[in-house]
Write a protein that holds these residues in place. Structure first.
Motif, PDB file in Angstrom:
ATOM      1  N   LEU A 110     -62.329 -24.634 -23.609  1.00 30.12           N
ATOM      2  CA  LEU A 110     -63.600 -24.585 -24.333  1.00 30.12           C
ATOM      3  C   LEU A 110     -63.484 -23.660 -25.532  1.00 30.12           C
ATOM      4  CD1 LEU A 110     -66.186 -24.280 -21.400  1.00 30.12           C
ATOM      5  CD2 LEU A 110     -65.390 -26.354 -22.555  1.00 30.12           C
ATOM      6  N   VAL A 111     -64.017 -24.085 -26.654  1.00 30.11           N
ATOM      7  CA  VAL A 111     -64.087 -23.226 -27.838  1.00 30.11           C
ATOM      8  C   VAL A 111     -65.520 -23.286 -28.377  1.00 30.11           C
ATOM      9  CG1 VAL A 111     -61.656 -23.489 -28.483  1.00 30.11           C
ATOM     10  CG2 VAL A 111     -63.337 -25.085 -29.399  1.00 30.11           C
ATOM     11  N   ALA A 112     -65.855 -22.299 -29.212  1.00 31.54           N
ATOM     12  CA  ALA A 112     -67.164 -22.302 -29.886  1.00 31.54           C
ATOM     13  C   ALA A 112     -67.019 -21.394 -31.098  1.00 31.54           C
ATOM     14  CB  ALA A 112     -68.257 -21.792 -28.959  1.00 31.54           C
ATOM     15  N   GLY A 113     -67.858 -21.623 -32.104  1.00 31.57           N
ATOM     16  CA  GLY A 113     -67.805 -20.806 -33.308  1.00 31.57           C
ATOM     17  C   GLY A 113     -68.091 -19.340 -33.001  1.00 31.57           C
ATOM     18  N   ASP A 114     -67.565 -18.424 -33.837  1.00 30.61           N
ATOM     19  CA  ASP A 114     -67.715 -16.982 -33.581  1.00 30.61           C
ATOM     20  C   ASP A 114     -69.175 -16.565 -33.456  1.00 30.61           C
ATOM     21  OD1 ASP A 114     -65.036 -16.824 -33.659  1.00 30.61           O
ATOM     22  OD2 ASP A 114     -64.897 -15.839 -35.635  1.00 30.61           O
ATOM     23  N   ALA A 115     -70.023 -17.069 -34.359  1.00 31.16           N
ATOM     24  CA  ALA A 115     -71.429 -16.651 -34.361  1.00 31.16           C
ATOM     25  C   ALA A 115     -72.125 -17.120 -33.083  1.00 31.16           C
ATOM     26  CB  ALA A 115     -72.141 -17.205 -35.589  1.00 31.16           C
ATOM     27  N   VAL A 116     -71.825 -18.340 -32.664  1.00 34.75           N
ATOM     28  CA  VAL A 116     -72.429 -18.892 -31.442  1.00 34.75           C
ATOM     29  C   VAL A 116     -71.996 -18.059 -30.237  1.00 34.75           C
ATOM     30  CG1 VAL A 116     -72.475 -20.908 -29.906  1.00 34.75           C
ATOM     31  CG2 VAL A 116     -72.516 -21.236 -32.371  1.00 34.75           C
ATOM     32  N   ARG A 117     -70.718 -17.729 -30.185  1.00 39.25           N
ATOM     33  CA  ARG A 117     -70.207 -16.963 -29.046  1.00 39.25           C
ATOM     34  C   ARG A 117     -70.842 -15.577 -28.987  1.00 39.25           C
ATOM     35  NH1 ARG A 117     -64.898 -15.886 -28.419  1.00 39.25           N
ATOM     36  NH2 ARG A 117     -64.402 -15.897 -30.628  1.00 39.25           N
ATOM     37  N   ALA A 118     -70.974 -14.935 -30.141  1.00 42.21           N
ATOM     38  CA  ALA A 118     -71.573 -13.598 -30.174  1.00 42.21           C
ATOM     39  C   ALA A 118     -73.028 -13.664 -29.734  1.00 42.21           C
ATOM     40  CB  ALA A 118     -71.458 -13.006 -31.573  1.00 42.21           C
ATOM     41  N   ARG A 119     -73.727 -14.716 -30.165  1.00 42.03           N
ATOM     42  CA  ARG A 119     -75.136 -14.859 -29.782  1.00 42.03           C
ATOM     43  C   ARG A 119     -75.252 -15.034 -28.265  1.00 42.03           C
ATOM     44  NH1 ARG A 119     -77.167 -19.784 -31.210  1.00 42.03           N
ATOM     45  NH2 ARG A 119     -76.126 -19.557 -33.220  1.00 42.03           N
ATOM     46  N   ARG A 120     -74.393 -15.893 -27.697  1.00 45.03           N
ATOM     47  CA  ARG A 120     -74.452 -16.129 -26.254  1.00 45.03           C
ATOM     48  C   ARG A 120     -74.186 -14.831 -25.488  1.00 45.03           C
ATOM     49  NH1 ARG A 120     -70.739 -21.542 -26.139  1.00 45.03           N
ATOM     50  NH2 ARG A 120     -72.326 -23.009 -26.831  1.00 45.03           N
ATOM     51  N   ARG A 121     -73.148 -14.121 -25.891  1.00 41.80           N
ATOM     52  CA  ARG A 121     -72.794 -12.892 -25.184  1.00 41.80           C
ATOM     53  C   ARG A 121     -73.881 -11.836 -25.290  1.00 41.80           C
ATOM     54  NH1 ARG A 121     -67.772 -11.703 -22.257  1.00 41.80           N
ATOM     55  NH2 ARG A 121     -68.215 -13.429 -20.875  1.00 41.80           N
ATOM     56  N   SER A 122     -74.488 -11.717 -26.485  1.00 46.30           N
ATOM     57  CA  SER A 122     -75.502 -10.663 -26.625  1.00 46.30           C
ATOM     58  C   SER A 122     -76.760 -11.030 -25.835  1.00 46.30           C
ATOM     59  CB  SER A 122     -75.824 -10.370 -28.092  1.00 46.30           C
ATOM     60  OG  SER A 122     -76.386 -11.486 -28.702  1.00 46.30           O
ATOM     61  N   THR A 123     -77.065 -12.311 -25.717  1.00 49.87           N
ATOM     62  CA  THR A 123     -78.198 -12.732 -24.882  1.00 49.87           C
ATOM     63  C   THR A 123     -77.907 -12.377 -23.428  1.00 49.87           C
ATOM     64  OG1 THR A 123     -78.477 -14.598 -26.381  1.00 49.87           O
ATOM     65  CG2 THR A 123     -79.689 -14.706 -24.309  1.00 49.87           C
ATOM     66  N   GLU A 124     -76.642 -12.621 -23.029  1.00 50.38           N
ATOM     67  CA  GLU A 124     -76.220 -12.373 -21.653  1.00 50.38           C
ATOM     68  C   GLU A 124     -76.267 -10.890 -21.304  1.00 50.38           C
ATOM     69  OE1 GLU A 124     -72.810 -15.435 -21.170  1.00 50.38           O
ATOM     70  OE2 GLU A 124     -72.058 -13.468 -20.606  1.00 50.38           O
ATOM     71  N   THR A 125     -75.782 -10.052 -22.228  1.00 52.17           N
ATOM     72  CA  THR A 125     -75.580  -8.638 -21.914  1.00 52.17           C
ATOM     73  C   THR A 125     -76.664  -7.742 -22.486  1.00 52.17           C
ATOM     74  OG1 THR A 125     -74.238  -8.352 -23.898  1.00 52.17           O
ATOM     75  CG2 THR A 125     -73.063  -8.928 -21.893  1.00 52.17           C
ATOM     76  N   GLY A 126     -77.520  -8.297 -23.341  1.00 51.41           N
ATOM     77  CA  GLY A 126     -78.548  -7.480 -23.968  1.00 51.41           C
ATOM     78  C   GLY A 126     -77.999  -6.594 -25.074  1.00 51.41           C
TER      79      GLY A 126
END
Ligand code: DC
Length: 210
Positions: A140-156
């Motif tokens: 699985l891959v995803a663009g950098d901005a998308v990945r950062a958004r997902r992680r920050s939603t996950e971790t706050g």
């Protein structure tokens, strides 16, 4: 034993997708990142320097890790939240680049799969090293901005900080000598940036039964 290997960088959607695929197949699910995080936590709790390869290798042999769907228990204590903490996230790359740690974790991962009919295993080296004969390998891959958004939603966490930290870990994971992050030659590469979870899951299942 049937294995579906799901690899990719952080924030690519591995955990969400792996869980959903496992539920659809009535299969087990193993988050191997949680195992490396568990070793890192045990290292920190014992006051060991994560860079001290020899002592860290000993911790990897001694630590008891139980990665379940609901919780992760390390050395008998519920570590579900703690393994996602900043201290563990900072220490985990050094621990995961230690070849002796990897050898022990790979041994435990194979043991886990051998005890099951079907398993969905997620990580960085599952298709390349741990299960080179997996029935299906997905990267699985995803663009950098998308990945950062997902992680920050996950971790706050703050998106900019999360992005910088993720880039640092991806760089360490991809360039380390022992089992670097990369797609297996025969992996199905899926870009999840613009797909819903359901779409990714359907695509994985479609590849399983072409
Ligand atoms: O997926 P994650 O962020 O929880 O993974 C934590 C760390 O463990 C990450 O730095 C990469 C490493 N890891 C690894 O080296 N091999 C795996 N199979 C899974 C994770």
């Amino acid at each position: 034993m049937r294995v579906i290997a799901i690899d990719g960088p952080s924030g690519s959607g591995k955990t969400t997708v792996s869980r959903a695929v496992a539920a659809r197949l009535d299969a087990g699910h193993l988050d191997t990142g949680a195992m490396y995080r568990s070793v890192a936590l045990s290292v920190l709790k014992r006051g060991v320097d994560p860079e001290d390869q020899h002592t860290v290798a000993r911790v990897a042999l001694e630590v008891t890790i139980d990665v379940g769907e609901e919780k992760v228990v390390v050395d008998g204590e519920d570590a579900t939240a703690h393994i996602r903490g900043d201290d563990v996230t900072r220490a985990v790359s050094a621990v995961a680049s230690n070849p002796a740690v990897r050898e022990e974790m790979v041994r435990r991962q194979r043991e886990w799969a051998a005890a099951r009919d079907v398993g969905v295993v997620e990580g960085r080296d599952i298709g390349t090293v741990v299960f080179p004969d997996a029935e299906l390998k997905v990267y699985l891959v995803a663009g950098d901005a998308v990945r950062a958004r997902r992680r920050s939603t996950e971790t706050g966490g703050v998106e900019g900080t999360v992005a910088a930290d993720m880039a640092r870990r991806d760089e360490l994971d991809s360039t380390r000598a022992a089992s670097p992050l990369k797609a297996a030659d025969d992996a199905v590469v899926l870009d999840t940036s613009d797909l819903t979870v359901d779409q990714v899951v359907e695509e994985v299942l479609r590849n399983l039964n072409p």
